[in-house]
Design a protein around this motif. Structure first.
Motif: not given
Length: 111
Positions: A68, A91, A93, A97-99
């Motif tokens: 991220a 973190k 992605l 686009g999901k973490k």
């Protein structure tokens, strides 16, 4: 945790029941394929530093695919070659686009 033989409460890390002596069988957690794939993604990176940086401390900005943001890490003074640093739950992605989070293990080498 409860002993299966005498039903008394025992410590979670016990190998044997302290009341009846029965060997404790520990449950092994079974992971789903998706969870196992995420956990298997420990990232390992080696960083080279000079002797001066090892004596006085060092700073690095590390880039990782899918992260991220870049990882800004400050190494302390007086560390030695081969020393390991762990960054937990950094973190990332995925394509949608999901973490999600990964652990990063960094080994320092003094050049």
């Amino acid at each position: 945790m409860v002993c299966k033989e005498c039903n008394k409460s025992i410590a979670k890390n016990s190998n044997y029941c302290k009341y009846c002596g029965t060997k404790v069988e520990k449950a092994v957690a079974v992971q789903t394929e998706k969870k196992a794939a995420d956990d298997a993604s420990l990232i390992f990176r080696e960083i080279d530093v000079t002797e001066e940086e090892a004596d006085n401390g060092a700073e690095r900005v590390l880039e990782f695919d899918g992260a991220a943001e870049p990882l800004h890490i400050i190494f302390p003074k007086l560390f030695c070659t081969g020393q390991l640093f762990m960054v937990k739950k950094f973190k990332f992605l995925n394509e949608e686009g999901k973490k999600y989070k990964k652990n990063i293990l960094i080994r320092v080498n003094i050049a």
